[in-house]
Design an enzyme around this catalytic site. Structure first.
Site, PDB file in Angstrom:
ATOM      1  N   HIS A 162       0.662  -1.489   0.084  1.00 64.63           N
ATOM      2  CA  HIS A 162       0.079  -0.022   0.046  1.00 64.63           C
ATOM      3  C   HIS A 162       1.020   1.185   0.129  1.00 64.63           C
ATOM      4  O   HIS A 162       2.155   1.318  -0.070  1.00 64.63           O
ATOM      5  CB  HIS A 162      -0.876   0.263   1.301  1.00 64.63           C
ATOM      6  CG  HIS A 162      -1.834  -1.045   1.531  1.00 64.63           C
ATOM      7  ND1 HIS A 162      -2.575  -1.942   2.342  1.00 64.63           N
ATOM      8  CD2 HIS A 162      -2.536  -1.469  -0.458  1.00 64.63           C
ATOM      9  CE1 HIS A 162      -3.405  -2.345   1.487  1.00 64.63           C
ATOM     10  NE2 HIS A 162      -3.619  -2.122   0.323  1.00 64.63           N
ATOM     11  N   LYS A 166       5.056   1.389   0.391  1.00 60.40           N
ATOM     12  CA  LYS A 166       5.624   1.567  -0.330  1.00 60.40           C
ATOM     13  C   LYS A 166       7.772   1.604  -0.743  1.00 60.40           C
ATOM     14  O   LYS A 166       8.067   0.907  -1.321  1.00 60.40           O
ATOM     15  CB  LYS A 166       5.478   1.875  -1.625  1.00 60.40           C
ATOM     16  CG  LYS A 166       4.497   1.772  -2.580  1.00 60.40           C
ATOM     17  CD  LYS A 166       4.205   2.677  -3.755  1.00 60.40           C
ATOM     18  CE  LYS A 166       2.535   2.422  -3.792  1.00 60.40           C
ATOM     19  NZ  LYS A 166       1.901   0.995  -3.741  1.00 60.40           N
ATOM     20  N   THR A 189       1.577  -4.983  -8.152  1.00 61.63           N
ATOM     21  CA  THR A 189       1.002  -4.216  -9.047  1.00 61.63           C
ATOM     22  C   THR A 189       1.471  -2.968  -9.131  1.00 61.63           C
ATOM     23  O   THR A 189       2.740  -2.704  -8.878  1.00 61.63           O
ATOM     24  CB  THR A 189      -1.026  -4.000  -8.145  1.00 61.63           C
ATOM     25  OG1 THR A 189       0.262  -3.723  -6.728  1.00 61.63           O
ATOM     26  CG2 THR A 189      -1.177  -5.477  -7.663  1.00 61.63           C
ATOM     27  N   GLY A 190       1.063  -2.413 -10.268  1.00 57.95           N
ATOM     28  CA  GLY A 190       1.434  -0.712 -11.406  1.00 57.95           C
ATOM     29  C   GLY A 190       2.157  -0.299 -10.402  1.00 57.95           C
ATOM     30  O   GLY A 190       3.333  -0.820 -10.730  1.00 57.95           O
ATOM     31  N   THR A 192       4.137  -0.152  -7.482  1.00 61.70           N
ATOM     32  CA  THR A 192       5.028  -0.818  -7.096  1.00 61.70           C
ATOM     33  C   THR A 192       6.153  -1.293  -7.615  1.00 61.70           C
ATOM     34  O   THR A 192       7.079  -1.292  -7.368  1.00 61.70           O
ATOM     35  CB  THR A 192       4.119  -2.138  -5.646  1.00 61.70           C
ATOM     36  OG1 THR A 192       3.333  -1.379  -5.093  1.00 61.70           O
ATOM     37  CG2 THR A 192       5.367  -2.612  -5.117  1.00 61.70           C
ATOM     38  N   SER A 217      -2.802  -1.912 -11.388  1.00 55.13           N
ATOM     39  CA  SER A 217      -2.956  -0.962 -10.254  1.00 55.13           C
ATOM     40  C   SER A 217      -4.021  -1.637  -8.992  1.00 55.13           C
ATOM     41  O   SER A 217      -4.900  -1.939  -9.778  1.00 55.13           O
ATOM     42  CB  SER A 217      -2.593   0.404 -10.194  1.00 55.13           C
ATOM     43  OG  SER A 217      -3.791   0.967 -10.701  1.00 55.13           O
ATOM     44  N   GLY A 218      -3.694  -1.459  -8.025  1.00 50.31           N
ATOM     45  CA  GLY A 218      -4.808  -2.375  -7.048  1.00 50.31           C
ATOM     46  C   GLY A 218      -5.967  -1.479  -7.651  1.00 50.31           C
ATOM     47  O   GLY A 218      -6.639  -2.789  -8.135  1.00 50.31           O
ATOM     48  N   ASP A 223      -5.139  -6.207  -8.060  1.00 48.85           N
ATOM     49  CA  ASP A 223      -5.262  -7.743  -6.904  1.00 48.85           C
ATOM     50  C   ASP A 223      -5.897  -8.542  -7.315  1.00 48.85           C
ATOM     51  O   ASP A 223      -5.660 -10.023  -7.070  1.00 48.85           O
ATOM     52  CB  ASP A 223      -6.105  -6.874  -5.756  1.00 48.85           C
ATOM     53  CG  ASP A 223      -5.242  -5.755  -4.607  1.00 48.85           C
ATOM     54  OD1 ASP A 223      -3.783  -5.656  -5.083  1.00 48.85           O
ATOM     55  OD2 ASP A 223      -5.653  -4.860  -4.045  1.00 48.85           O
TER      56      ASP A 223
END
Length: 287
Positions: A162, A166, A189-190, A192, A217-218, A223
């Site tokens: 989150h 990060k 995800t995106g 990160t 991204s989440g 996810d």
């Protein structure tokens, strides 16, 4: 060391249920570590009925969940004045379709483990992996039956964090870059994923290929994409640094990934704090 222990009904109803699978694999390790287990009533009763942990003094019975047993474990994760009522983490074998798995005390148990940097072990694979890591830290010989948890060259690792965590994920990945690079594949995800790739390229990773394969991204479904990998048994370890202090607009997607992990209970390890993830990395280097 002491852990809380609970299992939803599905996980102690049959001989091959998750609770018993874990105990069969880890009973010797539990005894070697002299691990204290504070077990919620129905879980304790199931262990005794199955004649497991026979003669072991380290297991302690707590009330049934409906009588506050799980609530007591939450308080002990936070820490109480009595020394013998302070837990170092919790094992909670979750059936993702059991309504009790989303009761406030169940959610609070995980949340407090995350806040206090303690292990929250919700799958058989996670609990087996944790026992082996602690054995290695204590200097015991590696368990051949746990070899699969260290076969990194054939596994996929998911790295997710989150926003507030990060920087912690980047620091963790840089510190353990050599070990994490052994995985056959890394996904994220995106944002990160992009930051991790930039870190890897700065360390000499070939600039023409990503260190992390990026998904959405989440909030846009990343996810869910990684959850699909977990359900297909194509992702064996998830390191997900969660921020328990903020409301998350895509909470449903986060829960979907968590439900996928608990569905693949025998196959997927999940770690949710930097402290727990680093301790595993240190054990993997020892092994």
């Amino acid at each position: 060391m002491r852990l809380g222990l609970a299992a939803n009904r599905l996980h102690h109803q049959a001989e091959d249920a998750a609770l018993f699978s874990w105990l069969r694999a880890c009973e010797s390790g539990i005894r070697e570590l002299e691990l204290g287990l504070h077990a919620v009533g129905r879980t304790y009763d199931a262990i005794r009925a199955a004649h497991m942990l026979s003669g072991y003094a380290g297991i302690r019975r707590y009330p049934y969940g409906r009588e506050g047993g799980l609530m007591k474990l939450v308080a002990e994760v936070v820490g109480l004045e009595e020394e013998d009522r302070r837990l170092d983490g919790a094992i909670y074998f979750i059936d993702p379709v059991d309504p009790s798995s989303i009761f406030p005390e169940a959610l609070a148990l995980k949340r407090q483990c995350v806040i206090h940097g303690k292990p929250f072990l919700s799958t058989v694979a996670s609990a087996r992996d944790w026992i082996e890591a602690e054995r290695l830290h204590r200097g015991f010989a590696p368990d051949p039956q746990a070899r699969r948890f260290y076969a990194l060259e054939s596994q996929t690792l998911a790295l997710i964090a989150h926003d507030a965590l990060k920087p912690a994920m980047l620091e963790f990945a840089e510190r353990n870059f050599t070990l994490l690079s052994r995985f056959a594949r890394r996904v994220g995800t995106g944002t990160t994923g992009q930051k991790l790739n930039e870190m890897a390229w700065s360390k000499g990773w070939p600039a023409d290929r990503p260190w992390v394969d990026r998904y959405q991204s989440g909030p846009l479904g990343g996810d869910a994409q990684i959850a699909d990998l977990v359900l297909e048994r194509r992702c064996q370890r998830v390191i997900f640094f969660e921020d328990p202090h903020v409301a998350r607009q895509h909470e449903a997607d986060i829960q979907l990934l968590e439900r996928a992990v608990t569905t693949a209970t025998h196959d997927t390890v999940c770690m949710t704090t930097p402290q727990v993830a680093q301790r595993w990395c240190d054990a993997a280097v020892k092994r």
